[in-house]
Design an enzyme around this catalytic site. Structure first.
Site, PDB file in Angstrom:
ATOM      1  N   LYS A  13       0.828  -1.213   0.000  1.00  0.00           N
ATOM      2  CA  LYS A  13       0.000   0.000   0.000  1.00  0.00           C
ATOM      3  C   LYS A  13       0.865   1.266   0.000  1.00  0.00           C
ATOM      4  CE  LYS A  13      -2.238  -0.887   3.857  1.00  0.00           C
ATOM      5  NZ  LYS A  13      -1.696  -2.195   4.266  1.00  0.00           N
ATOM      6  N   ARG A  88      -9.508   1.238   8.813  1.00  0.00           N
ATOM      7  CA  ARG A  88      -9.190  -0.170   9.038  1.00  0.00           C
ATOM      8  C   ARG A  88     -10.305  -0.882   9.791  1.00  0.00           C
ATOM      9  NH1 ARG A  88      -3.202   0.529   8.792  1.00  0.00           N
ATOM     10  NH2 ARG A  88      -2.161  -1.458   9.013  1.00  0.00           N
ATOM     11  N   ARG A 127      11.793  -7.259   5.366  1.00  0.00           N
ATOM     12  CA  ARG A 127      11.869  -5.796   5.231  1.00  0.00           C
ATOM     13  C   ARG A 127      12.851  -5.193   6.230  1.00  0.00           C
ATOM     14  NH1 ARG A 127       5.876  -3.279   4.262  1.00  0.00           N
ATOM     15  NH2 ARG A 127       5.867  -3.066   6.514  1.00  0.00           N
ATOM     16  N   ARG A 160      11.498  -3.545  11.811  1.00  0.00           N
ATOM     17  CA  ARG A 160      10.438  -2.938  12.622  1.00  0.00           C
ATOM     18  C   ARG A 160       9.838  -4.003  13.545  1.00  0.00           C
ATOM     19  NH1 ARG A 160       6.594  -0.015   8.224  1.00  0.00           N
ATOM     20  NH2 ARG A 160       5.040  -1.107   9.449  1.00  0.00           N
ATOM     21  N   ARG A 171      -1.117  -9.458  12.989  1.00  0.00           N
ATOM     22  CA  ARG A 171      -1.635  -8.367  12.154  1.00  0.00           C
ATOM     23  C   ARG A 171      -2.550  -8.917  11.056  1.00  0.00           C
ATOM     24  NH1 ARG A 171       3.305  -5.138  10.014  1.00  0.00           N
ATOM     25  NH2 ARG A 171       1.799  -3.562   9.425  1.00  0.00           N
TER      26      ARG A 171
HETATM   27  P1  AMP Z   1       0.865   0.305   8.734  1.00  0.00           P
HETATM   28  O1  AMP Z   1       2.193   0.947   8.503  1.00  0.00           O
HETATM   29  O2  AMP Z   1      -0.253   0.973   7.972  1.00  0.00           O
HETATM   30  O3  AMP Z   1       0.883  -1.180   8.519  1.00  0.00           O
HETATM   31  O4  AMP Z   1       0.504   0.542  10.283  1.00  0.00           O
HETATM   32  C1  AMP Z   1       1.323   0.056  11.323  1.00  0.00           C
HETATM   33  C2  AMP Z   1       0.504  -0.098  12.604  1.00  0.00           C
HETATM   34  O5  AMP Z   1      -0.052   1.181  12.991  1.00  0.00           O
HETATM   35  C3  AMP Z   1      -0.698  -1.016  12.520  1.00  0.00           C
HETATM   36  O6  AMP Z   1      -0.351  -2.375  12.695  1.00  0.00           O
HETATM   37  C4  AMP Z   1      -1.576  -0.496  13.644  1.00  0.00           C
HETATM   38  O7  AMP Z   1      -1.110  -0.912  14.908  1.00  0.00           O
HETATM   39  C5  AMP Z   1      -1.345   1.004  13.541  1.00  0.00           C
HETATM   40  N1  AMP Z   1      -2.329   1.629  12.624  1.00  0.00           N
HETATM   41  C6  AMP Z   1      -2.061   2.243  11.425  1.00  0.00           C
HETATM   42  N2  AMP Z   1      -3.194   2.686  10.855  1.00  0.00           N
HETATM   43  C7  AMP Z   1      -4.211   2.343  11.696  1.00  0.00           C
HETATM   44  C8  AMP Z   1      -5.625   2.493  11.658  1.00  0.00           C
HETATM   45  N3  AMP Z   1      -6.245   3.090  10.629  1.00  0.00           N
HETATM   46  N4  AMP Z   1      -6.343   2.011  12.708  1.00  0.00           N
HETATM   47  C9  AMP Z   1      -5.746   1.419  13.749  1.00  0.00           C
HETATM   48  N5  AMP Z   1      -4.427   1.213  13.844  1.00  0.00           N
HETATM   49  C10 AMP Z   1      -3.652   1.680  12.836  1.00  0.00           C
END
Ligand code: AMP
Length: 214
Positions: A13, A88, A127, A160, A171
């Site tokens: 994404k 989400r 990654r 990370r 996740r």
């Molecule tokens: P990402 O980089 O988008 O995969 O986000 C990393 C982490 O941030 C996720 O695993 C969640 O813990 C948190 N996070 C990011 N966006 C959201 C969202 N829209 N709602 C809830 N948690 C989020």
């Protein structure tokens, strides 16, 4: 143009969003990036977010919605946006609908990047993210010239916490339970465009271009 990108963690994404914003001239709004920045700054919100992120869980809706609401107030968001990682949950999607209605606008496309779980585990555990510029290398598919050092800025690369295998499995469970119902939610509005995320970055980019007609 207002676009949402939906897909499991590691579907690409962020990468696709970056390519789309250059083309469309709109900002990328990534809640994950905003939380990582808050964690780095050590703000109270960042500490709360880190607790959830390390467990592979979602940050509570009210926090996420507040962050996005604030971001939408910046002038660049008036041009449109590519939302990457938000919404989400159905609750977040409803809050977004209300926000957009308040701004006198609506969503044009919901792009779903589809990738099977096992494929993602290999991608994510490999990654390595740069501590300085945020660029993501991959030990197999985009290896840095020198191990542990970013090709772009010579910053340190790290794994990370949320890219560790156990966290990834959590996740994915979170994604299937809480986020994939959004596909049906937006399906009713007829704005869902599905693309195959197992292909190369260029192919996925081409498929998205075709799907949104821009
Ligand atoms: P990402 O980089 O988008 O995969 O986000 C990393 C982490 O941030 C996720 O695993 C969640 O813990 C948190 N996070 C990011 N966006 C959201 C969202 N829209 N709602 C809830 N948690 C989020």
């Amino acid at each position: 143009m207002n676009i949402i990108l939906i897909g499991p963690p590691g579907a690409g994404k962020g990468t696709q969003a970056k390519r789309m914003i250059d083309r469309l001239g709109v900002p990328q709004i990534s809640t994950g990036d905003m939380f990582r920045a808050a964690v780095k700054e050590g703000t109270p919100m960042g500490l709360k977010a880190k607790e959830c992120m390390d467990k592979g869980a979602l940050v509570p809706d009210e926090i996420v919605i507040g962050v996005v609401k604030e971001r939408f107030q910046k002038p660049d968001a008036k041009k449109g946006f590519v939302l990457d990682g938000f919404p989400r949950t159905i609750e977040q999607a409803k809050a977004l609908d209300a926000l957009l209605t308040g701004m006198g606008t609506k969503l044009d496309h919901v792009v779903v990047i589809e990738v099977p779980d096992d494929f993602l585990v290999e991608r994510l555990t490999g990654r390595r993210t740069c501590k300085t510029c945020g660029y993501m290398h991959h030990v197999k598919f985009d290896a840095p010239k020198t191990e542990g050092v970013c090709d772009k800025c010579s910053g340190d690369l790290y794994l990370r916490d949320d890219d560790k295998e156990a966290t990834i499995r959590d996740r994915l469970t979170t994604y299937h339970g809480q986020t994939s119902p959004l596909i049906e939610y937006y399906g009713k509005a007829g704005i869902v465009r599905k693309v195959d995320g197992t292909k190369s970055m260029e192919d996925v980019q081409g498929a998205i271009k075709k799907a949104i007609g821009a």
